[in-house]
Design an enzyme around this catalytic site. Structure first.
Site, short mmCIF file in Angstrom:
data_model
loop_
_atom_site.label_atom_id
_atom_site.label_comp_id
_atom_site.label_asym_id
_atom_site.label_seq_id
_atom_site.Cartn_x
_atom_site.Cartn_y
_atom_site.Cartn_z
N ARG A 16 0.83 -1.21 0.00
CA ARG A 16 0.00 0.00 0.00
C ARG A 16 0.87 1.27 0.00
O ARG A 16 1.04 1.91 -1.02
CB ARG A 16 -0.96 -0.03 1.21
CG ARG A 16 -2.12 0.95 1.09
CD ARG A 16 -1.78 2.39 1.49
NE ARG A 16 -1.31 2.51 2.86
CZ ARG A 16 -0.80 3.64 3.36
NH1 ARG A 16 -0.69 4.72 2.61
NH2 ARG A 16 -0.37 3.68 4.60
N ASP A 17 1.48 1.60 1.12
CA ASP A 17 2.27 2.83 1.20
C ASP A 17 3.45 2.76 0.24
O ASP A 17 3.85 3.75 -0.37
CB ASP A 17 2.78 3.02 2.64
CG ASP A 17 3.08 4.47 2.98
OD1 ASP A 17 2.62 5.36 2.24
OD2 ASP A 17 3.79 4.72 3.97
N HIS A 209 4.94 4.61 12.59
CA HIS A 209 5.15 4.48 11.14
C HIS A 209 6.22 5.52 10.77
O HIS A 209 5.93 6.71 10.69
CB HIS A 209 3.81 4.77 10.46
CG HIS A 209 3.81 4.76 8.97
ND1 HIS A 209 3.18 3.78 8.24
CD2 HIS A 209 4.32 5.62 8.06
CE1 HIS A 209 3.31 4.04 6.95
NE2 HIS A 209 4.00 5.15 6.82
N HIS A 211 9.31 7.06 8.37
CA HIS A 211 9.96 7.12 7.06
C HIS A 211 11.43 7.46 7.30
O HIS A 211 11.76 8.18 8.24
CB HIS A 211 9.32 8.20 6.18
CG HIS A 211 8.01 7.75 5.58
ND1 HIS A 211 7.66 8.01 4.28
CD2 HIS A 211 7.00 7.05 6.11
CE1 HIS A 211 6.47 7.49 4.03
NE2 HIS A 211 6.04 6.90 5.13
N CYS A 242 4.14 9.16 0.61
CA CYS A 242 2.80 9.69 0.36
C CYS A 242 2.86 10.74 -0.74
O CYS A 242 3.61 11.70 -0.64
CB CYS A 242 2.21 10.31 1.63
SG CYS A 242 0.61 11.04 1.34
N ASN A 251 9.90 4.76 2.95
CA ASN A 251 9.49 4.14 4.20
C ASN A 251 10.70 3.45 4.81
O ASN A 251 11.62 3.03 4.10
CB ASN A 251 8.44 3.07 3.92
CG ASN A 251 7.05 3.65 3.72
OD1 ASN A 251 6.39 3.99 4.67
ND2 ASN A 251 6.64 3.77 2.48
N1 COA Z 1 -13.51 5.15 -3.63
C1 COA Z 1 -13.59 5.52 -4.92
N2 COA Z 1 -13.94 6.74 -5.33
C2 COA Z 1 -14.29 7.62 -4.37
C3 COA Z 1 -14.26 7.29 -3.01
C4 COA Z 1 -13.84 6.01 -2.64
N3 COA Z 1 -13.74 5.63 -1.38
N4 COA Z 1 -14.66 8.37 -2.32
C5 COA Z 1 -14.91 9.34 -3.20
N5 COA Z 1 -14.68 8.88 -4.45
C6 COA Z 1 -14.79 9.62 -5.73
C7 COA Z 1 -16.03 10.46 -5.87
O1 COA Z 1 -17.05 9.72 -6.42
C8 COA Z 1 -15.55 11.55 -6.80
O2 COA Z 1 -15.45 11.04 -8.09
P1 COA Z 1 -15.70 11.96 -9.37
O3 COA Z 1 -14.71 13.07 -9.28
O4 COA Z 1 -15.44 11.04 -10.53
O5 COA Z 1 -17.10 12.42 -9.24
C9 COA Z 1 -14.11 11.78 -6.34
O6 COA Z 1 -13.71 10.55 -5.73
C10 COA Z 1 -13.99 12.90 -5.35
O7 COA Z 1 -14.83 12.67 -4.25
P2 COA Z 1 -15.40 13.82 -3.32
O8 COA Z 1 -16.43 13.22 -2.43
O9 COA Z 1 -15.79 15.01 -4.13
O10 COA Z 1 -14.23 14.22 -2.33
P3 COA Z 1 -12.78 14.80 -2.58
O11 COA Z 1 -12.53 15.25 -3.95
O12 COA Z 1 -12.55 15.74 -1.46
O13 COA Z 1 -11.90 13.47 -2.32
C11 COA Z 1 -11.21 11.49 -1.15
C12 COA Z 1 -11.93 12.81 -1.08
C13 COA Z 1 -11.03 11.01 0.27
C14 COA Z 1 -12.07 10.50 -1.92
C15 COA Z 1 -9.87 11.65 -1.91
O14 COA Z 1 -9.21 12.78 -1.42
C16 COA Z 1 -8.98 10.44 -1.73
O15 COA Z 1 -9.26 9.37 -2.25
N6 COA Z 1 -7.85 10.60 -1.01
C17 COA Z 1 -6.96 9.49 -0.74
C18 COA Z 1 -5.57 10.00 -0.58
C19 COA Z 1 -4.63 8.90 -0.20
O16 COA Z 1 -4.91 7.71 -0.32
N7 COA Z 1 -3.47 9.30 0.26
C20 COA Z 1 -2.44 8.39 0.62
C21 COA Z 1 -2.55 7.91 2.02
S1 COA Z 1 -1.42 8.77 3.08
ZN ZN Z 2 4.15 6.09 5.05
#
Ligand code: COA
Ligand code: ZN
Length: 309
Positions: A16-17, A209, A211, A242, A251
């Protein structure tokens, strides 16, 4: 303060990370081979993937296909990252039974990472953690940027401890404090452990965790061990970081952690030679040399003075 634990849990975050910040896309079949090698090396907690927006993290957009194919056994836990209820729905449909939610210690980072403030994220996690707990799933909650924020700098340890306590109160089985950009030093780890324990969160529910961005990850592990922390995250091959944290590459490598723990005589269940096979496999698929120290130098058997792995 307690003494070093006799055994620790190594929580593998490579699939994942590790992979989320690599520009090379790894095929689902190769991810499964990698995970199989990690299991063969003795890892029992492997964070498999994320159910986040595929636009945010395209590298993990195969989560729905990957999770049903994981080599399941009663001894192995495969937590998946979930940012919201939509992610929980997807995780459930794929057959997951352990999740990790993730917030951070600074609003600026949390906004960029998941589009919420820290307080908003805590509110969003409430139903996610409640649903997961009702299903008797194992739950973890991350506090990223616990040692410093790439956007706003210094992070108050008391704030980190308060967020950790809030996540515990929401029902998280384990709280993991992340040094997302690898800026922490051992005195900070000691301070943070002390403050978190003061909130009533048991050492058995705290993980770190780290890095290795600036070479302090193993020193930080040592500081955690000396205070009795029993779980550390690491990524086989030292991959990852990230994408929302500039400069977060690297990491702590699982093989570097295993080497240290072996030398200290702390049990963890992972076999270094087999782990190095997994590390070489994934760095081959990513097309680059191993980032870890032990990956480059090999292990070393103190009885014979011979190289290991
Ligand atoms: N799985 C799949 N798609 C998702 C989802 C999920 N769990 N949650 C939201 N979405 C989709 C929405 O449908 C939308 O899609 P579209 O643009 O095609 O309409 C898009 O993601 C944006 O969703 P929205 O509710 O408007 O929120 P946002 O733009 O603020 O995004 C997150 C919020 C949480 C979904 C997004 O920021 C994200 O996935 N972040 C993860 C970051 C990450 O993993 N970082 C690494 C870990 S440290
Ligand atoms: Zn990390």
């Amino acid at each position: 303060m307690p003494h070093e634990p006799r055994t620790v849990r190594i929580y593998e975050v490579g699939p994942r990370d590790g992979l989320q910040n690599e520009s090379v896309a790894v095929a689902t079949a190769d991810k499964l081979t990698f995970i199989g090698l990690l299991v063969a090396a003795g890892l029992r907690e492997i964070e498999a993937t994320s159910f986040v927006s595929p636009r945010a993290i395209p590298q993990l957009s195969d989560a729905d296909a990957l999770v049903p194919q994981l080599p399941r056994s009663a001894r192995t836990r495969y937590p998946v990252l979930v940012p919201n209820e939509r992610g929980l729905d997807r995780a459930e449909a794929a057959g997951a039974d352990a999740i990790a939610v993730f917030t951070a210690a600074s609003d600026a980072f949390t906004r960029r990472n998941i589009g919420m403030t820290v307080d908003e994220s805590l509110a969003a996690f409430r139903p996610v953690l409640r649903r997961a707990t009702n299903r008797r799933w194992w739950t973890r909650a991350y506090v990223s940027t616990a040692f410093g924020c790439p956007f706003t700098g210094r992070v108050e340890p008391a704030r980190v401890a308060a967020i950790a306590a809030a996540l515990r109160d929401l029902g998280a089985d384990e709280v993991c404090l992340g040094d997302t950009i690898g800026v922490g030093v051992p005195s900070q780890v000691r301070d943070l452990t002390g403050l978190v324990v003061e909130t009533g969160l048991g050492l058995d529910r705290l993980a770190y965790h780290f890095h290795d961005t600036r070479g302090t990850a193993l020193a930080n592990v040592m500081a955690g061990l000396e205070d009795g922390v029993g779980c550390f995250d690491a990524s086989t091959g030292g991959t990852g970081g990230c994408p929302y944290a500039p400069g977060a590459a690297g990491n702590l490598a699982t093989e570097d952690l295993v080497y240290l723990l072996d030398g200290l005589g702390i049990e963890h269940g992972v076999q270094l030679t087999a782990l190095l096979e997994a590390a070489r496999f994934i760095s081959g698929r990513l097309g680059r040399p191993l980032a870890s120290k032990v990956g480059q130098a090999g292990g070393w058997d103190p009885r014979t003075g011979s190289p290991v792995g």
